[in-house]
Scaffold this motif. Structure first.
Motif: not given
Length: 270
Positions: A137-166
């Protein structure tokens, strides 16, 4: 003459007005525990059997110990400042904003601001948001946040991330210098609870800075998390200010803030 006489009378009345009595401390016992909180305009303390488990004012001694004179150490240009501001209290969890800055030698001064949540029944540093809310739930909420999404470096890794650390590893500091490298620790402990919204709680997460060139900065992200059934009673009591309070009500609850400072005495200044 009459207006001046009236002004003088009013002034005398104002000077003679009694000083408002200090607001009495508010106390409450955490349901299902032996912990009692004591809230005043100058401090927040958690007690068990009369013994302090948590406090703000009591931290001054440790702060000042950082500036005890040492042989052959020139402290004439040292200085230090530290502050704590309570943000929310839910059950045994206290969330506060901390700020410290100063200079104790070296190449440059130091400065840090952030949030901290402590479980007063446990050792400092052991609270983790991921222990009480589902990481998915924390991961899903962070992925949806506009500020977080503005800082994506690796789009593929961002989409595949299954942990907050990833997820943190897929982000970049950006021009604003966000400290995502230590972002996992921020998600775990640098949090405060803002308000309730249906069966969700609004959580504020404070990320620090990426490197010393950006020292002192913090970046607050707000997410909505599903509230586990077991936690609802404690959060509802805090929302009603029966036991604690949420961040949106901190001012109304007269949440305290304390400040400590140290500067060399005139005798030791150059």
């Amino acid at each position: 003459m009459a207006p001046m006489l009236m002004s003088s009378v009013v002034m005398v009345m104002l000077l003679a007005a009694p000083t408002p009595a200090p607001v009495p401390a508010k106390t409450w016992k955490v349901t299902g525990s032996d912990v009692t909180f004591e809230l005043s305009s100058k401090d927040l303390r958690a007690l068990r059997g009369g013994k302090e488990l948590f406090g703000l004012r009591s931290r001054e001694k440790e702060f000042l110990s950082n500036f005890e004179a040492e042989p052959d150490t020139d402290m004439s240009n040292w200085e230090g400042f530290e502050s704590y501001k309570v943000l929310s209290v839910v059950g045994p969890w206290v969330s506060y904003e901390t700020s410290n800055s100063g200079y104790t030698g070296g190449a440059h001064p130091y400065a840090h601001e952030g949030y901290v949540t402590e479980d007063v029944t446990k050792k400092p540093g052991t609270f983790s948001l991921l222990d009480v809310f589902a990481e998915k739930d924390v991961l899903k909420a962070l992925k949806a946040d506009a500020f977080i999404r503005k800082h994506i470096h690796d789009e593929d890794a961002f989409k595949k991330a299954r942990t907050v650390q990833a997820l943190m590893a897929s982000l970049q500091p950006g021009e604003d210098c966000v400290g995502f490298l230590s972002g996992l620790d921020a998600v775990r402990r640098s949090v405060a609870f803002h308000h309730l919204e249906a069966n969700k709680v609004a959580v504020r997460i404070a990320f620090g800075y990426d490197n010393e060139a950006c020292r002192g900065n913090k970046f607050v992200v707000g997410v909505l998390l599903p509230l586990p059934v077991a936690l609802r009673p404690a959060f509802e009591r805090a929302a009603k200010r029966e036991e604690g309070f949420l961040m949106k009500d901190a001012k109304a609850a007269q949440a305290p803030a304390v400040d400590f400072s140290w500067e060399p005495s005139d005798a030791t200044k150059p």
